[in-house]
Motif scaffolding. Structure first.
Motif: not given
Length: 208
Positions: A34-46
């Motif tokens: 998810x870090x690679x595909x969405x990025x840190x800010x967009x990635x959620x714990x959910x």
């Protein structure tokens, strides 16, 4: 069985038992993806728990927040990359071969084809989460560059590299070449890329 199914089964079976590494591995794997595909800010714990097939309480028993988890995911990937390298023995290589091998190890994509995207996402977070990029520099970029620095310094001491060479600049040029190649062409790095970089620089470095 998928990592999601495996993690869910492990989580259900774990209950009050000691931590199960399979669950942690699934969470780390999902975070890295998810870090690679969405990025840190967009990635959620959910997002992470859904992808890993586990629950928020299970995740929070291991990591206090998203930032701590992202750092562990970064450390994990970098550790696996370093473990994939064979020891670099300068006594078994010619000076030029030693530099080629050290330059090859600079490639962020080695053992992680999504590494360039990950770097880009971390750089995009520089204003919002500056410590994240700082950790990438400290844990990944600097150790990777230090190996080439050490090789060139040793070759200098052995008389194979000129004493007036600016080693730090050479390392920066070599490391930056991988990012330039990715930005120009994308995809996988050519198999002969490190050899071509060294072929260009070696005449200006070598004593003979």
């Amino acid at each position: 069985m998928s990592k999601r199914t495996t993690a869910a089964a492990e989580a259900a079976a774990a209950g009050g038992r000691p931590r199960n590494p399979a669950i942690e591995d699934a969470i780390i794997d999902s975070t890295r993806e998810l870090l690679a595909t969405k990025g840190y800010s967009a990635m959620t714990i959910g997002d992470i728990v859904a992808d890993a097939g586990t629950t928020r309480p299970t995740l929070y028993r291991r990591w206090p927040n998203k930032y701590a988890l992202a750092l562990d995911a970064l450390r994990y990937g970098l550790r696996k990359q370093r473990e994939a390298y064979q020891p670099l023995n300068l006594d078994r290589l010619s000076p030029r071969e030693a530099m080629v091998e050290a330059v090859r190890r600079l490639d962020p994509r080695y053992h992680n084809p999504r590494a360039m995207t990950l770097h880009g996402n971390f750089m995009a977070e520089a204003e919002r989460v500056p410590h994240l990029l700082a950790q990438m520099r400290e844990l990944g970029n600097q150790p990777r560059c230090q190996e080439l620095t050490d090789v060139l310094t040793e070759l200098q001491q052995r008389g194979a590299v000129r004493t007036d060479v600016d080693i730090d600049m050479v390392v920066t040029l070599c490391f930056g070449s991988y990012f330039a190649d990715f930005n120009r062409y994308g995809g996988d790095v050519p198999a002969d890329f490190a050899e071509r970089v060294v072929a260009t620089l070696w005449p200006a470095l070598a004593t003979e």
